[in-house]
Design an enzyme around this catalytic site. Structure first.
Site, PDB file in Angstrom:
ATOM      1  N   ASP A 104      -2.900  39.898   5.970  1.00  0.00           N
ATOM      2  CA  ASP A 104      -2.415  40.862   7.116  1.00  0.00           C
ATOM      3  C   ASP A 104      -1.423  41.715   6.706  1.00  0.00           C
ATOM      4  OD1 ASP A 104      -2.318  41.139  10.072  1.00  0.00           O
ATOM      5  OD2 ASP A 104      -0.283  40.721   9.772  1.00  0.00           O
ATOM      6  N   GLU A 107      -7.836  30.245  -9.575  1.00  0.00           N
ATOM      7  CA  GLU A 107      -7.674  28.985  -9.872  1.00  0.00           C
ATOM      8  C   GLU A 107      -8.742  28.208  -8.873  1.00  0.00           C
ATOM      9  OE1 GLU A 107      -3.630  27.709  -8.789  1.00  0.00           O
ATOM     10  OE2 GLU A 107      -2.807  29.150 -10.334  1.00  0.00           O
TER      11      GLU A 107
END
Length: 538
Positions: free
Chosen positions: A200, A255
């Site tokens: 955001d 990851e």
């Protein structure tokens, strides 16, 4: 066909407060999302984006986060969230959630510590500055919600920056310790099973440390609704160091293989930042396009310009598109009138699902909901209240989702009073009234999504804009030997248009209806209409 799951995926946005209430408090909750997942999956979308449900005082309804790793009790608990993850994945839906890295709530423990002194461990976690010699704020920066972006704080005898509400202090994301804490929060949710993030207000996450004044935009007062629009936001946002932070975010995302990131990048000219934030495959996967969210009209030149900005050049990121969301008035109301509402609703969906990138469908768009009517005395949104009556505000896009036309509160809640009132006009378009109707917007949505899923050019194909008159928009999506011609008449009169020769024998597969024998491509296009025509390779 091998591709990342998100490339060409259709994402369905859920605004939790307004989706479904299961505990009769008038506010939607996580159990309500769980209860509605089978319905969402039945649409044929690929994933859901859930707007904030984090611990929050709700002054900006969840975008003022008080704990990045907490769930607000008004929404439920972690058992509820884990159930959403489990059920979504069982249904083949990916789950994306918001991350708000530019600011927190003033009730966040980090801010409460930061404001205590200029020497504590988190003293530099927010943007603090001394007043000018005359006591005025450090710069002329204006808040999105009106007034100065600086608020005086007695305990520190300094101003703090808030680009939004004064209860939303801006984090100092220049600080590596702040970045580390935000990245830890990202890992927390990825470990919990989410499949990615919408980031955001990402271009608000870093400011100019020199606190230089913004220059005027030159916008006449009569054309704006807030002082924020009277400045070029050169120094309070969009700092050159943001891409380096984004690369750290990407390091965390990598990851967790298969995770997806999309940036919200607002502003009057966001394109350069959108390209920078998604460049070269080493930053974010996608950027959330604002070209249509506040557009008062859907016009040919606007669509053509937007398409031209994302044509698949080397190093370019993957665009995401939305015509409506929780912040913007619904596109059906912005782009239609009483005489052409149904046509515009279908045209808009057909266009959205044609664009190269990820279409994001806002809850209720599949029902062709109009903007909700909210009286001034019922408004909850601080922006709507501040700007009344000059904008449609955000509350009209957040009215409760109508599940049933015959139940109290349109099946959204058993409460006597809901956080925003149910709009009777929306209740007539409830899920139950449309589920069996072959002519309904809901049926059209399901058919169109199923058809799109079967057409590789619309999922991953290139996009070539064709030369046309202003009111006609036409482009070709190609993947391998297959091609789809997407053509639209956005005007108010019937127009003649000749498709390229290669599509003269193409099969028309979608227009105002799907699943029927449509014949060959159209040369006479009715106003507010469009079609897909398929040419299969040898």
């Amino acid at each position: 066909m091998t591709r990342e799951w998100w490339r060409g995926a259709v994402i369905y946005q859920i605004y939790p407060r307004s989706f479904r209430d299961t505990n009769a408090d008038g506010i939607g909750d996580l159990k309500g999302i769980l209860k509605g997942l089978d319905y969402v999956a039945s649409l044929g979308v690929d994933g859901i984006w859930i707007s904030p449900f984090f611990t929050s005082p709700m002054k900006d309804f969840g975008y003022d986060v008080a704990d990045y790793c907490g769930i607000d009790p008004s929404f439920g608990d972690f058992d509820d969230f884990d159930a959403i993850i489990e059920r979504s994945h069982a249904l083949g839906l990916k789950v994306i959630i918001d991350q708000v890295y530019s600011h927190t709530s003033d009730e966040h423990a980090w801010f409460e510590e930061s404001r205590q002194s200029r020497t504590n461990a988190k003293a530099d976690w927010y943007v603090w500055a001394d007043p000018k010699p005359d006591g005025s704020p450090p710069s002329n920066w204006q808040s999105v919600f009106g007034g100065s972006a600086w608020e005086w704080d007695g305990p520190r005898k300094q101003y703090y920056l808030h680009n939004f509400l004064k209860s939303q202090p801006d984090l100092n994301v220049h600080n590596p310790d702040v970045q580390n804490a935000l990245l830890d929060a990202a890992r927390f949710w990825l470990d919990r099973g989410v499949d990615g993030f919408r980031l955001d207000a990402l271009n608000f996450s870093m400011h100019d440390p020199e606190l230089r004044d913004n220059p005027p935009s030159g916008a006449p007062l009569e054309t704006v609704t807030r002082p924020f629009d009277m400045q070029i936001k050169r120094f309070n946002q969009s700092h050159d160091d943001i891409p380096a932070f984004i690369e750290r975010i990407r390091g965390v995302i990598d990851e967790y293989p298969g995770s997806f990131t999309v940036a919200e990048v607002g502003g009057p000219e966001p394109l350069a930042e959108m390209k920078a934030f998604t460049a070269d495959g080493k930053r974010l996967d996608s950027a959330y396009n604002f070209d249509f969210l506040y557009a008062p009209e859907l016009t040919g030149p606007r669509v053509k310009a937007s398409l031209a900005n994302w044509n698949g050049e080397p190093g370019e990121g993957w665009p995401s598109w939305a015509f409506s969301n929780h912040d913007a008035p619904r596109s059906t109301t912005r782009w239609s009138n009483a005489d052409n509402f149904e046509e515009v609703a279908r045209l808009s969906l057909l266009l959205l699902l044609s664009l190269r990138g990820n279409p994001i469908i806002y809850q209720g768009e599949e029902l062709a909901l109009p903007q909700g009517e909210v009286a001034f005395e019922d408004l909850q949104d601080p922006e709507a209240i501040a700007n009344w009556p000059h904008t449609l505000g955000r509350d009209g896009a957040r009215t409760p989702f109508p599940w049933s036309s015959h139940e109290p509160q349109a099946g959204f809640s058993n409460a006597n009073q809901t956080w925003l009132k149910v709009d009777p006009a929306q209740a007539t378009r409830a899920v139950d009234t449309q589920s069996d109707g072959k002519e309904s917007a809901l049926h059209y949505t399901r058919q169109l999504l199923a058809l799109r899923r079967s057409l590789a050019p619309l999922l991953i194909g290139s996009s070539e804009i064709l030369e046309t008159d202003d009111d006609i928009v036409a482009f070709v999506r190609r993947a391998g030997d297959d091609a789809v011609l997407c053509a639209f008449n956005l005007g108010d009169r019937t127009l003649s248009w000749s498709p390229p020769v290669e599509f003269c024998d193409a099969q028309l597969v979608a227009s105002e209806a799907i699943g029927e024998e449509h014949g060959r491509v159209l040369r006479e296009m009715a106003p507010k209409s469009g079609y897909w025509a398929v040419k299969k390779g040898s």
